[in-house]
Design a protein around this motif. Structure first.
Motif, PDB file in Angstrom:
ATOM      1  N   PHE A  43      37.632  31.211  48.302  1.00  0.00           N
ATOM      2  CA  PHE A  43      37.196  32.075  47.201  1.00  0.00           C
ATOM      3  C   PHE A  43      36.722  31.238  46.019  1.00  0.00           C
ATOM      4  O   PHE A  43      35.692  31.527  45.413  1.00  0.00           O
ATOM      5  N   MET A  79      34.567  42.136  46.749  1.00  0.00           N
ATOM      6  CA  MET A  79      35.153  41.506  45.568  1.00  0.00           C
ATOM      7  C   MET A  79      34.181  40.475  44.987  1.00  0.00           C
ATOM      8  O   MET A  79      34.002  40.388  43.773  1.00  0.00           O
ATOM      9  N   LEU A 113      32.152  40.230  41.358  1.00  0.00           N
ATOM     10  CA  LEU A 113      32.155  39.018  40.549  1.00  0.00           C
ATOM     11  C   LEU A 113      30.723  38.635  40.182  1.00  0.00           C
ATOM     12  O   LEU A 113      30.414  38.329  39.035  1.00  0.00           O
ATOM     13  N   VAL A 157      36.493  26.439  36.938  1.00  0.00           N
ATOM     14  CA  VAL A 157      37.046  27.422  37.867  1.00  0.00           C
ATOM     15  C   VAL A 157      37.515  26.756  39.161  1.00  0.00           C
ATOM     16  O   VAL A 157      38.500  27.167  39.764  1.00  0.00           O
ATOM     17  N   PHE A 182      33.240  36.415  34.245  1.00  0.00           N
ATOM     18  CA  PHE A 182      33.304  35.621  35.466  1.00  0.00           C
ATOM     19  C   PHE A 182      34.682  34.984  35.648  1.00  0.00           C
ATOM     20  O   PHE A 182      35.303  35.119  36.713  1.00  0.00           O
ATOM     21  N   GLY A 235      37.276  37.462  36.450  1.00  0.00           N
ATOM     22  CA  GLY A 235      37.130  37.936  37.831  1.00  0.00           C
ATOM     23  C   GLY A 235      37.713  36.951  38.826  1.00  0.00           C
ATOM     24  O   GLY A 235      38.391  37.353  39.785  1.00  0.00           O
ATOM     25  N   VAL A 236      37.452  35.677  38.619  1.00  0.00           N
ATOM     26  CA  VAL A 236      37.965  34.671  39.556  1.00  0.00           C
ATOM     27  C   VAL A 236      39.489  34.635  39.511  1.00  0.00           C
ATOM     28  O   VAL A 236      40.154  34.603  40.552  1.00  0.00           O
ATOM     29  N   GLY A 289      40.876  37.616  41.245  1.00  0.00           N
ATOM     30  CA  GLY A 289      40.712  37.499  42.689  1.00  0.00           C
ATOM     31  C   GLY A 289      41.732  36.556  43.294  1.00  0.00           C
ATOM     32  O   GLY A 289      42.363  36.867  44.310  1.00  0.00           O
ATOM     33  N   LEU A 290      41.918  35.410  42.642  1.00  0.00           N
ATOM     34  CA  LEU A 290      42.885  34.442  43.164  1.00  0.00           C
ATOM     35  C   LEU A 290      44.285  35.030  43.155  1.00  0.00           C
ATOM     36  O   LEU A 290      45.079  34.778  44.060  1.00  0.00           O
TER      37      LEU A 290
END
Lengths: 181, 233
Positions: free
Chosen positions: A124, A155, A159, B165, B190, B193-194, B197-198
């Protein structure tokens, strides 16, 4: 878990995962396209995530035997994981599952495979960096990056959308300050 | 359900906040002091310099009633040295040092007046520089050069933010000291969002870690100093 009305959560729940029945169950044949019949122990069927997780944790009778076992879905099989380890940016996640990460996260809650979690996190991150680059210069989205962007799961698409939106808002503001003159 | 607005400030909102920054002007016309809600405006007496909020300075500049004195960091030599620093290290250039015992924050710091330090970027550097370049480019020495340096600086810093990131993981963090307001506004969607997500992907691992810790605590191995609020991003 997101809100009750979260469409992504609902779609994640609807994705199918393989599971194997451990017991003969009368009258459940319609799950295996055998309406009216029984389901035999050892039958493999693909069931939606919401149903299979419920069945997998259900115990029956005094011996508390399991109704069915959840198998690792093909989308996080060792083969796919090896591919992700080798080249995270070349794998078409969308083809594997439209809500790939969320599906994997839900399944991994039951499996406790820390190594898979690590591989997915690494994937990811690598893909996110690539997404940021593409969101930043829109010309890339039409050229050679098209294949990569088509392979994003839901997802990652979100993003991309949000990163693209903020870089667009910035560009708009910069352009505005120049126009006012 | 939730408002469709994304969290955080949009670029125009950030620019609006930046208009509270004080800049130094050299008035060309007299103007008596004004008592405004945002604070008194000192009387303007040409040719003595005065500090005004950016919004008023821009207004007077557009009406040709004043000239803006650009802050020292908005000049080619300063920007050059900051850009060199940015290129040579992986971290961001250090922010403007706060005066001791201060409780204020930007935009109420005198970080854009004519006697601001020349070697550090203030919080609102990007939006202030852009607005001054747009409205008062004739008051800035070598405006084209400054514009080019500003763009380079922005590119370098944005690239750093995106690269940051890549090292994100439970426990490790990205140091973002010195990142400006506009850069936060641009990067928020951004990076947020990362991180989200993680966290989603690592949820099961995190849960088993918690369980393990709880078990250890029950068995009396873990000891007292648990880090409950040790947030992983």
């Amino acid at each position: 878990m997101g809100s009750y009305y979260d469409i992504d959560a609902i779609l994640t729940d609807a994705q199918k995962v393989p599971c194997t029945f451990d017991l003969d169950i009368p009258g459940l044949g319609y799950l295996d396209e055998n309406a009216g019949g029984d389901i035999k122990a050892g039958t493999r069927v693909s069931l939606p995530l919401w149903l299979s997780t419920l069945l997998a944790v259900q115990r029956l009778g005094p011996s508390s035997q399991q109704l069915c076992t959840l198998d690792l879905p093909a989308s996080i099989s060792p083969r796919v994981l090896a591919a992700l380890k080798a080249g995270p940016k070349t794998v078409d996640l969308r083809q594997l599952a439209s809500h790939y990460y969320e599906l994997a996260a839900r399944v991994l809650e039951l499996f406790e495979e820390e190594e898979i979690v690590d591989v997915l996190g690494e994937t990811f991150k690598e893909r996110a960096a690539e997404i940021a680059d593409h969101a930043h210069n829109p010309r890339g989205a039409l050229g050679e990056a098209q294949d990569f962007l088509r392979g994003l799961d839901e997802m990652e698409r979100q993003l991309f959308r949000s990163a693209h939106g903020s870089s667009n808002a910035m560009r708009e503001w910069m352009g505005e300050t120049k126009k006012k003159r | 359900m939730a408002l469709p607005l994304p969290p955080g400030l949009t670029p125009p909102e950030t620019a609006f906040l930046c208009e509270m920054e004080m800049v130094t002007v050299i008035p060309r016309q007299r103007l008596e002091g004004l008592e405004l809600l945002g604070g008194p405006i000192p009387p303007l007496n040409p040719p003595y310099r005065t500090s005004l909020p950016l919004w008023l300075a821009l207004l007077l500049k557009r009406q040709r009633r004043a000239n803006v004195l650009p802050p020292p960091w908005l000049s080619p030599p300063s920007l050059h040295s900051i850009l060199d620093f940015e290129k040579s290290t992986p971290s961001f250039s250090p922010p403007l040092p706060l005066p001791p015992h201060t409780t204020t924050s930007p935009p109420f710091l005198p970080s854009a007046t004519a006697n601001a330090p020349p070697d550090a970027l203030p919080y609102h550097w990007l939006e202030l520089g852009e607005m001054l370049l747009e409205a008062a480019s004739d008051d800035i020495p070598e405006p084209d050069n400054v514009r080019r340096l500003m763009r380079d600086l922005r590119e370098v810093r944005m690239a750093k933010m995106r690269a940051g990131v890549g090292v994100l993981e439970g426990g490790r963090e990205v140091k973002m000291n010195g990142v400006g307001g506009m850069e936060v506004a641009e990067g928020r969607a951004f990076i947020g969002g990362v991180v989200d997500g993680l966290r989603k992907i690592g949820a099961s691992k995190e849960m088993s870690r918690r369980e393990r810790e709880a078990e250890e605590r029950e068995n009396g191995i873990g000891g007292g100093e648990d880090d409950e609020d040790d947030m992983d991003i």
